[in-house]
Design a protein around this motif. Sequence first.
Motif, short mmCIF file in Angstrom:
data_model
loop_
_atom_site.label_atom_id
_atom_site.label_comp_id
_atom_site.label_asym_id
_atom_site.label_seq_id
_atom_site.Cartn_x
_atom_site.Cartn_y
_atom_site.Cartn_z
N MET A 34 0.85 -1.23 0.01
CA MET A 34 -0.14 -0.01 0.22
C MET A 34 0.91 1.23 -0.07
SD MET A 34 -3.04 -1.11 2.61
CE MET A 34 -4.34 -0.31 1.85
N ALA A 35 0.40 2.24 -0.44
CA ALA A 35 1.10 3.47 -0.68
C ALA A 35 0.39 4.88 -0.47
CB ALA A 35 1.89 3.39 -2.15
N TRP A 36 1.04 5.89 -0.39
CA TRP A 36 0.65 7.09 -0.39
C TRP A 36 0.99 8.02 -1.45
CZ3 TRP A 36 -3.95 9.01 1.96
CH2 TRP A 36 -4.57 8.26 3.10
N ALA A 49 5.22 7.65 0.55
CA ALA A 49 5.56 6.71 1.33
C ALA A 49 4.74 5.41 0.66
CB ALA A 49 4.85 6.94 2.73
N ILE A 50 5.57 4.40 1.08
CA ILE A 50 5.07 3.00 0.49
C ILE A 50 5.41 1.93 1.84
CG2 ILE A 50 7.20 2.23 -0.42
CD1 ILE A 50 5.57 0.98 -2.90
N ILE A 51 4.54 1.17 2.03
CA ILE A 51 4.67 0.15 3.02
C ILE A 51 3.93 -1.38 2.60
CG2 ILE A 51 2.52 0.58 3.90
CD1 ILE A 51 3.64 0.05 6.83
N SER A 52 4.87 -2.31 2.89
CA SER A 52 4.73 -3.76 2.39
C SER A 52 3.60 -4.53 3.50
CB SER A 52 5.97 -4.58 2.33
OG SER A 52 6.54 -4.76 3.51
N ASN A 56 7.52 -3.17 6.04
CA ASN A 56 8.52 -2.53 5.51
C ASN A 56 8.10 -1.12 4.98
OD1 ASN A 56 10.38 -4.59 6.55
ND2 ASN A 56 10.20 -5.57 4.47
N THR A 57 8.94 -0.27 5.19
CA THR A 57 8.65 1.17 4.62
C THR A 57 9.69 1.87 4.07
OG1 THR A 57 9.19 2.24 6.76
CG2 THR A 57 7.00 1.37 6.25
N ASN A 58 9.36 2.75 3.07
CA ASN A 58 10.23 3.72 2.42
C ASN A 58 9.23 5.20 2.05
OD1 ASN A 58 13.04 2.84 1.31
ND2 ASN A 58 11.68 0.93 0.51
N TYR A 59 10.15 6.14 2.29
CA TYR A 59 9.71 7.48 2.28
C TYR A 59 10.37 8.23 0.97
CZ TYR A 59 7.69 6.43 6.79
OH TYR A 59 7.04 5.54 7.83
N SER A 70 1.88 3.56 8.09
CA SER A 70 1.48 2.38 8.80
C SER A 70 0.27 1.91 8.36
CB SER A 70 1.45 2.75 10.42
OG SER A 70 0.14 3.57 10.66
N ARG A 71 0.03 0.70 8.90
CA ARG A 71 -1.31 -0.10 8.37
C ARG A 71 -1.57 -1.24 9.45
NH1 ARG A 71 0.76 -3.36 3.26
NH2 ARG A 71 -1.65 -4.28 3.53
#
Length: 117
Positions: A34-36, A49-52, A56-59, A70-71
Motif C-alpha cells: 500500500m502507498a500514499w 510513502a510505501i509499506i509492504s 517495511n517502509t520507504n519514504y 503504517s497499516r
Amino acid sequence: QVQLVESGGGFVQAGGSLRLSCVASKSAFTIGTMAWYRRVPGKQRELIAIISRSGNTNYAESVKGRFTISRDNAKNTVYIQMNSLKPEDSAVYSCAAAFVDKTDWYWGQGTQVTVSS
C-alpha cells in the motif's frame, strides 16, 4: 477489485499535524503493498510513502522524518501521520494498493490537505 476511501484531510497551519486514513473494501484477494501519493495541480504525482504487507517502509526525501506510514492488515487500512507540515505539503493525497501476487494497482479518490503559512 477493491475500493479505497481516504479520510482525514483538511486545513492546518504550518507546523501542525494531520493523520490520513485509507480503508480498502473487502476482497477475495489479499492486499499487499500500500502507498500514499500526492498531487499538486500542474505537477506530477509524487510517491511519498510505501509499506509492504509485512511493514517495511520507504519514504520520499521530501517527507522523510516528518511523515510516518503504517497499516492495520486486519482492518485493510493504511495510515499516514503527517507532522511538521509545510505549505508545500498542500496537495491532494491519495492511497493506492495492490493485491499480493498481482500487478494492478487500485486508487482512492483522494483527500485535500491544505497547509497555511
